[in-house]
Design an enzyme around this catalytic site. Structure first.
Site, PDB file in Angstrom:
ATOM      1  N   TYR A  90       0.821  -1.216   0.000  1.00  0.00           N
ATOM      2  CA  TYR A  90       0.000   0.000   0.000  1.00  0.00           C
ATOM      3  C   TYR A  90       0.855   1.265   0.000  1.00  0.00           C
ATOM      4  CZ  TYR A  90      -4.480  -2.326   0.319  1.00  0.00           C
ATOM      5  OH  TYR A  90      -5.601  -3.073   0.032  1.00  0.00           O
ATOM      6  N   ARG A  98       1.751   1.920  -3.576  1.00  0.00           N
ATOM      7  CA  ARG A  98       0.597   2.460  -4.297  1.00  0.00           C
ATOM      8  C   ARG A  98       0.340   3.921  -3.915  1.00  0.00           C
ATOM      9  NH1 ARG A  98      -4.461  -1.421  -3.724  1.00  0.00           N
ATOM     10  NH2 ARG A  98      -5.332   0.080  -5.219  1.00  0.00           N
ATOM     11  N   ASN A 108     -12.374   3.608  -7.618  1.00  0.00           N
ATOM     12  CA  ASN A 108     -10.927   3.851  -7.554  1.00  0.00           C
ATOM     13  C   ASN A 108     -10.561   4.540  -6.241  1.00  0.00           C
ATOM     14  OD1 ASN A 108     -10.867   2.820 -10.129  1.00  0.00           O
ATOM     15  ND2 ASN A 108     -10.808   4.813 -11.129  1.00  0.00           N
ATOM     16  N   VAL A 109      -9.452   4.126  -5.672  1.00  0.00           N
ATOM     17  CA  VAL A 109      -9.008   4.675  -4.387  1.00  0.00           C
ATOM     18  C   VAL A 109      -7.833   5.631  -4.575  1.00  0.00           C
ATOM     19  CG1 VAL A 109      -9.807   2.620  -3.177  1.00  0.00           C
ATOM     20  CG2 VAL A 109      -7.417   2.737  -3.914  1.00  0.00           C
ATOM     21  N   ASP A 110      -7.500   5.974  -5.826  1.00  0.00           N
ATOM     22  CA  ASP A 110      -6.283   6.737  -6.116  1.00  0.00           C
ATOM     23  C   ASP A 110      -6.409   8.238  -5.874  1.00  0.00           C
ATOM     24  OD1 ASP A 110      -7.765   7.630  -8.396  1.00  0.00           O
ATOM     25  OD2 ASP A 110      -6.925   6.015  -9.623  1.00  0.00           O
ATOM     26  N   HIS A 145     -15.355   2.829  -2.404  1.00  0.00           N
ATOM     27  CA  HIS A 145     -14.474   1.879  -1.716  1.00  0.00           C
ATOM     28  C   HIS A 145     -13.426   2.573  -0.849  1.00  0.00           C
ATOM     29  CE1 HIS A 145     -15.366  -1.550  -4.833  1.00  0.00           C
ATOM     30  NE2 HIS A 145     -16.368  -1.308  -4.008  1.00  0.00           N
ATOM     31  N   CYS A 171      -7.673   3.215  12.062  1.00  0.00           N
ATOM     32  CA  CYS A 171      -7.059   2.217  12.934  1.00  0.00           C
ATOM     33  C   CYS A 171      -7.324   0.833  12.349  1.00  0.00           C
ATOM     34  CB  CYS A 171      -7.651   2.321  14.334  1.00  0.00           C
ATOM     35  SG  CYS A 171      -7.022   1.080  15.491  1.00  0.00           S
ATOM     36  N   CYS A 204      -5.147   4.935  19.846  1.00  0.00           N
ATOM     37  CA  CYS A 204      -4.708   3.772  20.636  1.00  0.00           C
ATOM     38  C   CYS A 204      -3.245   3.411  20.427  1.00  0.00           C
ATOM     39  CB  CYS A 204      -5.595   2.564  20.339  1.00  0.00           C
ATOM     40  SG  CYS A 204      -5.333   1.821  18.707  1.00  0.00           S
TER      41      CYS A 204
END
Length: 269
Positions: free
Chosen positions: A73, A76, A109-111, A128, A136, A171
């Site tokens: 990740y 990316r 798309n997560v870009d 998405h 977290c 946390c």
């Protein structure tokens, strides 16, 4: 000609719903993960270990091997930050400006490239999630925060994060991208749910809707199914899977994102 008919539909519309899948990013130079061969070609270390996309794009990967999961990740994230959205994004903005209600984006798309290209944040629904936001890994709270301060250094040969991973500010445990992954029960959907509410409010103001779907395949069919459920007319740009079933008013154009948008833009000029 179908492209002329598609242009006429957009001319007659008062709102343009842009629905986009992974094919939208290919013309920007982003990799195509379709099939193990394509995925392992980009991440040879995962290929050598026979780790499939579904296994690394999975919250369990952060439990088993955080350095490997964040290697994937982190690479990316850096790639999406460095890559410039292709010219088709600007063409879409120009088309939207001519319509009374403008445009709204619905993308798997997560870009973050629609936002990077200049689309207003309040007119984008990232169904998405986004790699540019963190949460977290244990979902200790519903907090979602920006990834801007995280600058990953990745050993690309071995797909491993070299430095420290991001941590949850509440946390102190491992953080992960706020992205819906495979087998994911920890994803915090609050941000995407608010975007979907914005989309529904916008849709309620549109009388003559045209949905322009770009590069959405059947492997992850979220975008295709959403497009086909909308009222009004549907234009599908897809070079490999253009077929449209069970839609009364649709055009299927076997074109890639940039090539299709250039033809539409020229026909509307």
């Amino acid at each position: 000609m179908p492209i002329e008919e598609a242009a006429a539909w957009i001319r007659q519309a008062d709102g343009l719903l842009i629905t986009a899948g992974a094919g939208m990013g290919i013309d920007s130079g982003l990799p195509d993960f379709r099939g193990p061969g394509g995925f392992w070609g980009v991440y040879p270390a995962l290929g050598r270990a026979r780790i499939a996309f579904e296994a690394i794009a999975n919250p369990a990967a952060f439990e088993r091997n955080p350095a490997l999961a964040w290697g994937f990740y982190g690479h990316r994230l850096a790639l999406y930050r460095q890559t410039k959205p292709h010219a088709g994004f600007a063409m879409l903005q120009a088309l939207a400006e001519k319509l009374e209600r403008g445009a709204f984006v619905f993308t798997s798309n997560v870009d973050g490239h629609f936002r990077k290209a200049g689309f207003a944040a309040e007119r984008i629904c990232e169904v998405h999630g986004s790699i540019h936001h963190l949460q977290c890994a244990a979902a200790c709270s519903d907090e979602i925060w920006s990834a801007d301060s995280f600058q990953p250094e990745v050993d690309n040969e071995n797909c491993r994060l070299m430095g420290d991973p991001p941590l949850c500010p509440r946390c102190g445990q491992l953080a992960r991208p706020n992205i819906l992954m495979f087998g994911d029960w920890q994803w915090l959907e609050r941000r995407s749910a608010l975007q979907q509410q914005n989309l529904q409010r916008w849709l309620a103001t549109v009388d003559r809707l045209v949905t322009l779907e770009i590069g959405a395949g059947t492997q992850v069919a979220t975008v295709r199914h959403f497009s086909e459920r909308q009222p009004g007319r549907l234009i599908r740009l897809n070079p490999d899977e253009p077929e449209i079933a069970r839609h009364p008013d649709a055009l299927a154009l076997p074109l890639g994102a940039l090539a299709g948008l250039k033809q539409l833009y020229q026909a509307l000029a």
